[in-house]
Design an enzyme around this catalytic site. Structure first.
Site, PDB file in Angstrom:
ATOM      1  N   CYS A  29       4.503  -6.308   9.144  1.00 21.17           N
ATOM      2  CA  CYS A  29       5.454  -5.750  10.100  1.00 21.17           C
ATOM      3  C   CYS A  29       5.614  -6.727  11.244  1.00 21.17           C
ATOM      4  O   CYS A  29       4.645  -7.343  11.685  1.00 21.17           O
ATOM      5  CB  CYS A  29       4.951  -4.400  10.620  1.00 21.17           C
ATOM      6  SG  CYS A  29       6.152  -3.565  11.703  1.00 21.17           S
ATOM      7  N   CYS A  68      -2.489   3.006   5.306  1.00 25.43           N
ATOM      8  CA  CYS A  68      -1.498   1.995   5.631  1.00 25.43           C
ATOM      9  C   CYS A  68      -1.642   1.551   7.062  1.00 25.43           C
ATOM     10  O   CYS A  68      -1.102   2.177   7.966  1.00 25.43           O
ATOM     11  CB  CYS A  68      -0.091   2.540   5.486  1.00 25.43           C
ATOM     12  SG  CYS A  68       0.297   2.904   3.813  1.00 25.43           S
ATOM     13  N   CYS A 113       2.988   8.460   1.370  1.00 28.31           N
ATOM     14  CA  CYS A 113       3.359   7.583   2.473  1.00 28.31           C
ATOM     15  C   CYS A 113       3.717   6.220   1.905  1.00 28.31           C
ATOM     16  O   CYS A 113       2.883   5.560   1.285  1.00 28.31           O
ATOM     17  CB  CYS A 113       2.181   7.481   3.434  1.00 28.31           C
ATOM     18  SG  CYS A 113       2.504   6.385   4.806  1.00 28.31           S
ATOM     19  N   GLU A 116       0.825  -1.199   0.000  1.00 27.46           N
ATOM     20  CA  GLU A 116       0.000   0.000   0.000  1.00 27.46           C
ATOM     21  C   GLU A 116       0.862   1.251   0.000  1.00 27.46           C
ATOM     22  O   GLU A 116       1.867   1.330   0.692  1.00 27.46           O
ATOM     23  CB  GLU A 116      -0.851   0.064   1.280  1.00 27.46           C
ATOM     24  CG  GLU A 116      -1.990  -0.898   1.313  1.00 27.46           C
ATOM     25  CD  GLU A 116      -2.737  -0.805   2.644  1.00 27.46           C
ATOM     26  OE1 GLU A 116      -3.339  -1.810   3.029  1.00 27.46           O
ATOM     27  OE2 GLU A 116      -2.700   0.255   3.285  1.00 27.46           O
ATOM     28  N   CYS A 148      -1.662  -1.254  16.287  1.00 30.59           N
ATOM     29  CA  CYS A 148      -1.326  -1.040  14.877  1.00 30.59           C
ATOM     30  C   CYS A 148      -1.793  -2.204  14.020  1.00 30.59           C
ATOM     31  O   CYS A 148      -1.448  -3.361  14.276  1.00 30.59           O
ATOM     32  CB  CYS A 148       0.170  -0.844  14.727  1.00 30.59           C
ATOM     33  SG  CYS A 148       0.660  -0.568  13.017  1.00 30.59           S
ATOM     34  N   CYS A 204       3.077  -3.746  17.490  1.00 35.59           N
ATOM     35  CA  CYS A 204       2.501  -2.725  18.373  1.00 35.59           C
ATOM     36  C   CYS A 204       1.007  -3.018  18.543  1.00 35.59           C
ATOM     37  O   CYS A 204       0.313  -3.357  17.574  1.00 35.59           O
ATOM     38  CB  CYS A 204       2.713  -1.334  17.791  1.00 35.59           C
ATOM     39  SG  CYS A 204       4.461  -0.902  17.599  1.00 35.59           S
TER      40      CYS A 204
HETATM   41  N1  SAH Z   1       7.192   1.293  11.959  1.00 32.88           N
HETATM   42  C1  SAH Z   1       7.334   2.723  11.865  1.00 32.88           C
HETATM   43  C2  SAH Z   1       6.550   3.289  10.708  1.00 32.88           C
HETATM   44  C3  SAH Z   1       5.045   3.261  10.880  1.00 32.88           C
HETATM   45  S1  SAH Z   1       4.554   4.909  11.071  1.00 32.88           S
HETATM   46  C4  SAH Z   1       6.941   3.352  13.185  1.00 32.88           C
HETATM   47  O1  SAH Z   1       6.431   2.649  14.039  1.00 32.88           O
HETATM   48  O2  SAH Z   1       7.212   4.539  13.393  1.00 32.88           O
HETATM   49  C5  SAH Z   1       2.965   4.758  11.552  1.00 32.88           C
HETATM   50  C6  SAH Z   1       2.664   5.538  12.805  1.00 32.88           C
HETATM   51  O3  SAH Z   1       1.292   5.344  13.096  1.00 32.88           O
HETATM   52  C7  SAH Z   1       3.445   5.067  14.014  1.00 32.88           C
HETATM   53  O4  SAH Z   1       3.732   6.173  14.846  1.00 32.88           O
HETATM   54  C8  SAH Z   1       2.435   4.160  14.653  1.00 32.88           C
HETATM   55  O5  SAH Z   1       2.722   3.925  15.991  1.00 32.88           O
HETATM   56  C9  SAH Z   1       1.158   4.927  14.428  1.00 32.88           C
HETATM   57  N2  SAH Z   1      -0.067   4.143  14.551  1.00 32.88           N
HETATM   58  C10 SAH Z   1      -0.240   2.860  14.218  1.00 32.88           C
HETATM   59  N3  SAH Z   1      -1.496   2.475  14.496  1.00 32.88           N
HETATM   60  C11 SAH Z   1      -2.143   3.545  15.006  1.00 32.88           C
HETATM   61  C12 SAH Z   1      -3.456   3.767  15.497  1.00 32.88           C
HETATM   62  N4  SAH Z   1      -4.371   2.797  15.503  1.00 32.88           N
HETATM   63  N5  SAH Z   1      -3.767   5.010  15.939  1.00 32.88           N
HETATM   64  C13 SAH Z   1      -2.856   5.999  15.909  1.00 32.88           C
HETATM   65  N6  SAH Z   1      -1.604   5.837  15.481  1.00 32.88           N
HETATM   66  C14 SAH Z   1      -1.231   4.620  15.044  1.00 32.88           C
END
Ligand code: SAH
Length: 349
Positions: free
Chosen positions: A115, A338, A108, A94, A122, A119
């Protein structure tokens, strides 16, 4: 597996042309097709001899081959467009186009298929990491976005699916393709290219030595290890006592400020004591905090704080001397993008 030609730097491209039997000056023409005309396939590269195109296609993938676009979905009311493409081995990736201020567009990009970081909130990590993307597969996403826009995008954020610092070489090679001046690359300013990490410390250390002014974002999300480890397994490997000093060292070495991403989860990390702990953690060196109200996902039970709570948290950070911004996400609807990206802030520069 055949790789996208978009991963090649200027010398590598010259070498590829030479190997394919092309004259030296053809490399520049080819680069122009890739990075200023955003050619979708070899057929479009009409000023290159047919034999050269045929030989190149034996060895390398063009944009359509690298990233066969299956779907471009617009998100109502936001102008956000999500591109779903199939890679040469059938995996899906994506890429998202996000409108920013003054008619600018942020792209983006994803850096992995899935991944492995897991988290809790996520969506990207739900099925683990299938594989990392190659430099060409990442760079081709930017070319695909440019093709769709009909022009070079203004900003790139590595905030799609995947952890770029667990795919460091490919991610940085792709960032250089985006940054190199045309026709060797897209010519997007380094400060308009942001790499976001969940806190992979060795990556932060290497990034400090890159010598290009790329932006660094670190997903922090909590002010204590107890809270952070509950959200982010990566915290057990690189706890705050290691991560935060690495960010500080990065700033001291590069003179560049880190943006800390902080997703607000109701009653979990949005309380006054959390703001105080965050201030204590980050005040010792200059940085910036980007607050993101949680985008609800069904696999995570956390809730989104009220707008008033988010604003109070931001104000508390500001009062304490931290530069903090709060953005409502653009795509609250399902499938926002994404895995969950609502990275409008960085696009608004
Ligand atoms: N792996 C990298 C790149 C992903 S960036 C990283 O973790 O930084 C995507 C961002 O969106 C990250 O800050 C991630 O923690 C955040 N994110 C993921 N799921 C989310 C959610 N449900 N609500 C808000 N932020 C989220």
């Amino acid at each position: 597996m055949k790789q996208p030609i978009h991963g090649l730097g200027p010398e590598e491209l010259a070498e590829a042309v030479r190997e394919a039997g092309g004259e030296r000056f053809r490399a520049r023409q080819l680069a122009e097709w890739l990075w200023t005309r955003f050619a979708a396939n070899w057929d479009e590269m009409t000023n290159l001899p047919r034999a050269l195109r045929a030989a190149l296609s034996e060895r390398w993938l063009d944009l359509d081959g690298a990233l066969a676009t299956e779907e471009v979905a617009g998100e109502e009311g936001t102008g956000t467009r999500k591109i779903l493409s199939r890679l040469a081995d059938g995996e899906l990736v994506e890429t998202v186009l996000i409108p920013a201020a003054k008619d600018r567009t942020t792209v983006c990009v994803s850096s992995q298929v899935g991944c492995g970081c897991g988290c809790a909130f996520c969506a990207s990590g739900l099925n683990g990491c299938t594989r990392s993307l190659s430099a060409g597969e990442i760079a081709a996403q930017a070319a695909r976005a440019a093709r769709l826009l009909g022009r070079r995008p203004d900003n790139v954020v590595f905030m799609g699916i995947g952890e770029p610092f667990l795919n460091y070489d490919a991610a940085l090679a792709a960032a250089r393709r985006m940054n190199d001046p045309a026709p060797d690359g897209l010519g997007i300013g380094a400060r308009r290219i942001t790499v976001s990490t969940c806190g992979v410390v060795p990556g932060i250390e290497r990034f400090a030595g890159e010598g290009r002014q790329f932006e660094l974002s670190v997903s922090l999300h909590a002010p204590t290890d107890e809270q952070r480890a509950a959200l982010m397994p990566v915290d057990r490997k690189w706890p705050l006592g290691v991560l935060v000093p690495a960010c500080r060292a990065y700033t001291e070495r590069t003179g560049r400020i880190v943006t800390f991403e902080y997703t607000l989860v109701a009653g979990f990390n949005d309380r006054p004591e959390d703001a105080r702990a965050l201030l204590a953690l980050l005040r010792p060196f200059p940085s910036r905090v980007n607050l993101i109200p949680l985008n609800p996902v069904k696999e995570f039970s956390g809730r989104t704080p009220s707008a008033a709570t988010c604003e109070a948290f931001r104000a508390a950070l500001e009062r304490g001397g931290l530069n903090a911004t709060l953005r409502r996400s653009k795509g609250r609807g399902v499938n926002a993008s994404c895995g969950q990206l609502r990275r409008s802030r960085i696009g608004e520069r």
